[in-house]
Motif scaffolding. Structure first.
Motif, PDB file in Angstrom:
ATOM      1  N   ASP A   1      -1.073  -1.034   2.771  1.00 23.20           N
ATOM      2  CA  ASP A   1      -1.183  -0.282   1.520  1.00 23.20           C
ATOM      3  C   ASP A   1      -2.230   0.815   1.603  1.00 23.20           C
ATOM      4  O   ASP A   1      -2.296   1.684   0.730  1.00 23.20           O
TER       5      ASP A   1
ATOM      6  N   ARG B   1       6.624  -1.713   1.331  1.00 23.78           N
ATOM      7  CA  ARG B   1       5.575  -0.727   1.600  1.00 23.78           C
ATOM      8  C   ARG B   1       6.165   0.569   2.157  1.00 23.78           C
ATOM      9  O   ARG B   1       5.702   1.660   1.843  1.00 23.78           O
TER      10      ARG B   1
ATOM     11  N   THR C   1       7.598   2.564  -0.742  1.00 26.65           N
ATOM     12  CA  THR C   1       6.533   3.232  -1.481  1.00 26.65           C
ATOM     13  C   THR C   1       5.986   4.424  -0.697  1.00 26.65           C
ATOM     14  O   THR C   1       5.739   5.498  -1.261  1.00 26.65           O
TER      15      THR C   1
END
Length: 233
Positions: free
Chosen positions: A83, A108, A111
């Protein structure tokens, strides 16, 4: 043995210029364009069989982008993306082996893709299968399929012969057909190993002031196998 350790420890780093293209010339041009700041695409997916050169191309594309002044990072597997990876403006992120991503890693990546799109960045990934066969969440698989998709085509023996000879000429020496034939029959046949062997043979030739011959290749391969045996002992 000390000379062999030096040769094995100092391979040429992967670059677009030292990739044996074969039928991938269009792909190499696309990678150069994609890594540039003017690329209109956010995503690019490379797929192909193991040892076809996907990792070489990802690392080489990151290096190409860095030379152009972009922030660029390479991840050897999808689970390594955390992240904390930021989508800097114009950044390029390369992720290998996305076909092995679990649900958390895929989330992830999804995103990250969206953040890079907003920031004008780029995400390039590699897998062993085409987008339709990726076992990933549908929204991520779809986004990867929206972008550029290329199969990394393996070289045939004839293409390897021609490519190795051409690559040797670019380095300033001749690699005769009997030497290439011996190397393909007795050495490792994947692109990374072929390029590393060619670079090592060039260094040995310069150090000994001898032309590269079948005898030199045979000696080098024997020493390499001995080194591998010692490492495995």
């Amino acid at each position: 043995m000390e000379q062999l350790v030096f040769e094995l420890a100092a391979p040429e780093p992967p670059r677009l210029a030292n990739f044996l293209p074969g039928r991938n010339a269009e792909l190499l041009a696309a990678l150069a364009d994609f890594s540039g700041p003017a690329s209109p695409d956010t995503g690019m997916l490379l797929w192909g069989a193991p040892a076809s050169g996907k990792t070489h191309l990802l690392v080489a594309t990151v290096a190409y982008a860095e030379v152009a002044g972009a922030t660029a990072r390479y991840f050897a597997a999808a689970h390594e993306v955390d992240d904390g990876v930021t989508a800097a403006p114009g950044a390029l992120v390369a992720v290998d082996r996305i076909d092995e991503a679990d649900a958390a890693a895929a989330g992830r990546l999804f995103t990250l893709f969206n953040a890079l799109k907003v920031a004008g960045g780029r995400l390039i990934c590699a897998a062993r299968v085409p987008p339709a066969q990726l076992a990933l969440r549908e929204d991520l698989r779809t986004r990867l399929g929206w972008g550029l998709v290329y199969e990394v085509l393996p070289l045939s023996d004839e293409e390897k012969t021609a490519a190795l000879a051409a690559h040797a000429r670019e380095r300033g020496f001749e690699l005769h057909a009997d030497v290439i034939d011996y190397l393909l029959r007795h050495g490792r046949r994947d692109l990374r190993s072929l390029l590393a062997t060619l670079a090592a043979l060039d260094r040995r030739s310069l150090a000994t002031k001898r032309a590269i011959s079948v005898a030199m290749v045979r000696d080098w391969l024997q020493q390499e196998r001995e080194w591998d045996r010692r490492l495995g002992a």
